[in-house]
Design an enzyme around this catalytic site. Structure first.
Site, PDB file in Angstrom:
ATOM      1  CG  LEU A  29      33.690  54.390  39.915  1.00 43.55           C
ATOM      2  CD1 LEU A  29      32.630  55.117  39.091  1.00 43.55           C
ATOM      3  CD2 LEU A  29      35.060  54.661  39.307  1.00 43.55           C
ATOM      4  CB  SER A  31      33.617  48.334  37.784  1.00 43.02           C
ATOM      5  OG  SER A  31      34.130  47.279  38.572  1.00 43.02           O
ATOM      6  N   GLY A  32      30.704  47.243  37.007  1.00 41.12           N
ATOM      7  CA  GLY A  32      29.906  46.032  36.792  1.00 41.12           C
ATOM      8  C   GLY A  32      28.590  45.991  37.544  1.00 41.12           C
ATOM      9  CB  ILE A  37      28.245  41.152  43.695  1.00 36.92           C
ATOM     10  CG1 ILE A  37      28.091  39.659  44.026  1.00 36.92           C
ATOM     11  CG2 ILE A  37      28.916  41.885  44.851  1.00 36.92           C
ATOM     12  CD1 ILE A  37      29.413  38.888  44.139  1.00 36.92           C
ATOM     13  CE1 TYR A 175      36.314  34.639  38.186  1.00 38.05           C
ATOM     14  CE2 TYR A 175      36.508  32.902  39.830  1.00 38.05           C
ATOM     15  CZ  TYR A 175      36.039  34.149  39.449  1.00 38.05           C
ATOM     16  OH  TYR A 175      35.308  34.906  40.346  1.00 38.05           O
TER      17      TYR A 175
HETATM   18  N1  LIG Z   1      29.021  34.650  41.492  1.00 34.35           N
HETATM   19  C1  LIG Z   1      30.003  34.054  42.138  1.00 34.35           C
HETATM   20  O1  LIG Z   1      29.941  32.843  42.472  1.00 34.35           O
HETATM   21  C2  LIG Z   1      31.211  34.829  42.535  1.00 34.35           C
HETATM   22  C3  LIG Z   1      31.556  36.015  41.920  1.00 34.35           C
HETATM   23  N2  LIG Z   1      32.701  36.662  42.311  1.00 34.35           N
HETATM   24  C4  LIG Z   1      33.098  37.902  41.656  1.00 34.35           C
HETATM   25  O2  LIG Z   1      32.114  38.890  41.883  1.00 34.35           O
HETATM   26  C5  LIG Z   1      32.153  39.852  40.850  1.00 34.35           C
HETATM   27  C6  LIG Z   1      30.743  40.101  40.361  1.00 34.35           C
HETATM   28  O3  LIG Z   1      30.208  38.911  39.805  1.00 34.35           O
HETATM   29  P1  LIG Z   1      28.659  38.499  39.903  1.00 34.35           P
HETATM   30  O4  LIG Z   1      27.869  39.620  40.381  1.00 34.35           O
HETATM   31  O5  LIG Z   1      28.583  37.212  40.602  1.00 34.35           O
HETATM   32  O6  LIG Z   1      28.376  38.180  38.362  1.00 34.35           O
HETATM   33  P2  LIG Z   1      27.507  38.918  37.253  1.00 34.35           P
HETATM   34  O7  LIG Z   1      27.809  38.179  36.015  1.00 34.35           O
HETATM   35  O8  LIG Z   1      26.111  39.061  37.695  1.00 34.35           O
HETATM   36  O9  LIG Z   1      28.152  40.392  37.188  1.00 34.35           O
HETATM   37  C7  LIG Z   1      29.352  40.666  36.547  1.00 34.35           C
HETATM   38  C8  LIG Z   1      29.344  42.120  36.157  1.00 34.35           C
HETATM   39  O10 LIG Z   1      30.615  42.448  35.570  1.00 34.35           O
HETATM   40  C9  LIG Z   1      30.345  43.154  34.388  1.00 34.35           C
HETATM   41  N3  LIG Z   1      31.436  43.177  33.424  1.00 34.35           N
HETATM   42  C10 LIG Z   1      32.023  42.152  32.753  1.00 34.35           C
HETATM   43  N4  LIG Z   1      32.975  42.620  31.936  1.00 34.35           N
HETATM   44  C11 LIG Z   1      32.995  43.972  32.085  1.00 34.35           C
HETATM   45  C12 LIG Z   1      33.753  45.031  31.513  1.00 34.35           C
HETATM   46  N5  LIG Z   1      34.686  44.807  30.584  1.00 34.35           N
HETATM   47  N6  LIG Z   1      33.515  46.308  31.934  1.00 34.35           N
HETATM   48  C13 LIG Z   1      32.566  46.559  32.850  1.00 34.35           C
HETATM   49  N7  LIG Z   1      31.794  45.606  33.399  1.00 34.35           N
HETATM   50  C14 LIG Z   1      32.017  44.338  33.019  1.00 34.35           C
HETATM   51  C15 LIG Z   1      29.097  42.508  33.818  1.00 34.35           C
HETATM   52  O11 LIG Z   1      28.533  43.334  32.813  1.00 34.35           O
HETATM   53  P3  LIG Z   1      27.755  42.747  31.532  1.00 34.35           P
HETATM   54  O12 LIG Z   1      26.342  42.553  31.984  1.00 34.35           O
HETATM   55  O13 LIG Z   1      27.897  43.832  30.512  1.00 34.35           O
HETATM   56  O14 LIG Z   1      28.443  41.481  31.139  1.00 34.35           O
HETATM   57  C16 LIG Z   1      28.282  42.437  35.102  1.00 34.35           C
HETATM   58  O15 LIG Z   1      27.721  43.677  35.387  1.00 34.35           O
HETATM   59  C17 LIG Z   1      33.109  39.297  39.787  1.00 34.35           C
HETATM   60  O16 LIG Z   1      34.360  39.930  39.922  1.00 34.35           O
HETATM   61  C18 LIG Z   1      33.233  37.829  40.145  1.00 34.35           C
HETATM   62  O17 LIG Z   1      34.461  37.297  39.737  1.00 34.35           O
HETATM   63  C19 LIG Z   1      33.479  36.209  43.329  1.00 34.35           C
HETATM   64  C20 LIG Z   1      33.159  35.062  43.981  1.00 34.35           C
HETATM   65  C21 LIG Z   1      32.028  34.264  43.614  1.00 34.35           C
HETATM   66  C1  LIG Z   2      36.322  23.377  46.210  1.00 35.76           C
HETATM   67  C2  LIG Z   2      35.680  22.127  45.702  1.00 35.76           C
HETATM   68  C3  LIG Z   2      34.839  22.086  44.618  1.00 35.76           C
HETATM   69  C4  LIG Z   2      34.346  23.235  43.846  1.00 35.76           C
HETATM   70  C5  LIG Z   2      34.312  24.498  44.191  1.00 35.76           C
HETATM   71  C6  LIG Z   2      33.753  25.539  43.388  1.00 35.76           C
HETATM   72  C7  LIG Z   2      33.100  25.232  42.101  1.00 35.76           C
HETATM   73  C8  LIG Z   2      33.814  26.793  43.871  1.00 35.76           C
HETATM   74  C9  LIG Z   2      33.322  27.928  43.194  1.00 35.76           C
HETATM   75  C10 LIG Z   2      33.595  29.154  43.643  1.00 35.76           C
HETATM   76  C11 LIG Z   2      33.234  30.314  42.879  1.00 35.76           C
HETATM   77  C12 LIG Z   2      32.179  30.265  41.872  1.00 35.76           C
HETATM   78  C13 LIG Z   2      33.937  31.439  43.048  1.00 35.76           C
HETATM   79  C14 LIG Z   2      33.800  32.588  42.249  1.00 35.76           C
HETATM   80  O1  LIG Z   2      34.630  33.454  42.279  1.00 35.76           O
HETATM   81  C15 LIG Z   2      34.322  20.804  44.119  1.00 35.76           C
HETATM   82  C16 LIG Z   2      34.556  20.678  42.631  1.00 35.76           C
HETATM   83  C17 LIG Z   2      32.838  20.719  44.395  1.00 35.76           C
HETATM   84  C18 LIG Z   2      35.047  19.630  44.749  1.00 35.76           C
HETATM   85  C19 LIG Z   2      35.262  19.763  46.186  1.00 35.76           C
HETATM   86  C20 LIG Z   2      36.052  20.943  46.484  1.00 35.76           C
END
Ligand SMILES: NC(=O)C1=CN([C@@H]2O[C@H](COP(=O)(O)OP(=O)(O)OC[C@H]3O[C@@H](n4cnc5c(N)ncnc54)[C@H](OP(=O)(O)O)[C@@H]3O)[C@@H](O)[C@H]2O)C=CC1
Ligand SMILES: CC1=C(/C=C/C(C)=C/C=C/C(C)=C/C=O)C(C)(C)CCC1
EC number: 1.1.1.300
Length: 331
Positions: A29, A31-32, A37, A175
């Protein structure tokens, strides 16, 4: 618990005659799954060449299911079904689980949202929404599937955390806090659950090129951040945002790449508690690992962002071409 006796659900096993018995597919299962991803993971698992998974790909708004269904192709209705699930609603979770035939073997807590900006300009409502989705959304789902997993003494809970679950990033205070909360919660739970043969895995991607970043940028272009002073707004808009964009461009991973690492974790007989996915980001996470006081990480990133932006640009270009040794490799 005896390590040898650990058997993950639905895995093949050897009969007394020594014949390798085919395993029933494991119900996963997720979610999202409307984008990013979650969508990519649902599709890759549903196309598993060994047909090891029956995927329940969920999303809160089924009007968005078109992209997933198109990407699923022939797997739709076979190894992949789509269901409604809002992780912020008890009723939605109960309704979704009641429609699943059998039990959930693997739960992937993927749904999540970001929030960036100066703290003074963000409402408590917006912050609570992030915690309701990222933290309590996962907790709600775990509470719902755990009794079944405990009864059967098998299961795997995968949580899409983040490098921001390991270290804070400027202007991402809330976050990062929501991801730190997940790390503490699931690390604690993992100890008890080992006794039930249930595994926890926290997957920690760095920046991933999905709709996540676009949604954040859309939010910050319209937001006015009332209450934030001019200096802080300048640091956020003119220093942080360009650096963050450059980081995504240089070391951002594709969702396909991240999902390959997640699929490995799900297929593993001994799933790791933590798994980073981005080798190019690892020098940044290392700054915290090598100095437990935390000062090296905070001072270095402060310096790179506010004092030596050219060095930051050079460093990011270097990381993107892979010329620095990779210290953390996804298994
Ligand atoms: N992209 C990145 O840089 C990174 C992402 N992550 C994590 O990866 C995961 C997926 O993100 P990513 O694929 O990048 O982003 P997306 O925005 O593409 O996907 C996020 C998903 O979460 C869903 N969602 C949000 N709120 C809810 C809710 N209340 N119930 C069910 N679904 C919900 C969204 O649905 P809807 O379309 O309805 O909004 C969407 O399907 C997240 O947990 C994020 O924090 C971690 C590291 C880096
Ligand atoms: C660490 C770092 C930076 C930003 C990092 C960021 C923006 C990371 C994003 C990570 C994500 C999107 C994670 C999602 O879950 C800066 C500001 C460039 C300064 C140099 C060090």
């Amino acid at each position: 618990m005896n390590g040898e006796s650990q058997v993950l659900p639905g895995r093949g096993h050897t009969s007394r005659e020594g014949i390798n018995m085919a395993a029933a597919p494991r119900t996963v299962l997720i979610s999202g799954c409307s984008s990013g991803i979650g969508l990519e993971l649902a599709v890759q698992l549903a196309h598993d060449p060994k047909k090891r998974y029956q995927v329940v790909a969920t999303m809160r708004d089924l009007r968005k299911k078109g992209t997933l269904e198109a990407a699923a192709g022939e797997a739709l209705g076979q190894t992949l079904t789509v269901a409604q699930l809002d992780v912020c609603s008890d009723e939605s979770v109960a309704q979704c689980l009641s429609c699943i035939q059998g039990e959930v073997d693997v739960l992937v807590n993927n749904a999540g949202m970001g929030l960036v900006g100066p703290l003074e300009g963000l409402s408590l409502d917006a912050m609570q929404n992030v915690f309701d989705t990222n933290f309590f959304g996962s907790v709600r789902l775990v509470k719902a599937v755990l009794p079944g997993m405990k009864r059967r003494r098998q299961g795997h809970i995968v949580v899409i955390s983040s490098v921001m679950g390991l270290q804070g990033v400027v202007f991402n205070d809330v976050y990062a806090a929501s991801k730190f909360a997940l790390e503490g919660f699931f690390e604690s739970l993992a100890i008890q659950l080992l006794e039930f043969n249930i595994f926890i895995s926290l997957v920690e991607p760095g920046p991933v090129v999905t709709e996540f970043e676009g949604k954040l940028l859309a939010q910050v272009t319209t937001a006015e951040f009332p209450g934030a002073d001019a200096d802080t707004l300048h640091y956020f808009r003119d220093i942080y945002l360009p650096a963050s964009r450059e980081l995504f461009r240089s070391v951002g991973q594709s969702p396909q790449d991240v999902v390959r690492a997640i699929v490995k974790v799900i297929g593993s007989t001994r799933p790791p508690l933590r798994q980073q996915t981005n080798v190019r980001y690892s020098p940044l996470t290392m700054l915290k690992t090598v100095d437990s006081s935390g000062s090296l990480y905070v001072r270095t990133t402060h310096c790179l962002l506010f004092r030596c932006p050219r060095l930051l640009s050079l460093g990011l270009r270097c990381l993107s071409c892979g010329c620095l040794p990779a210290q953390v490799r996804p298994r």
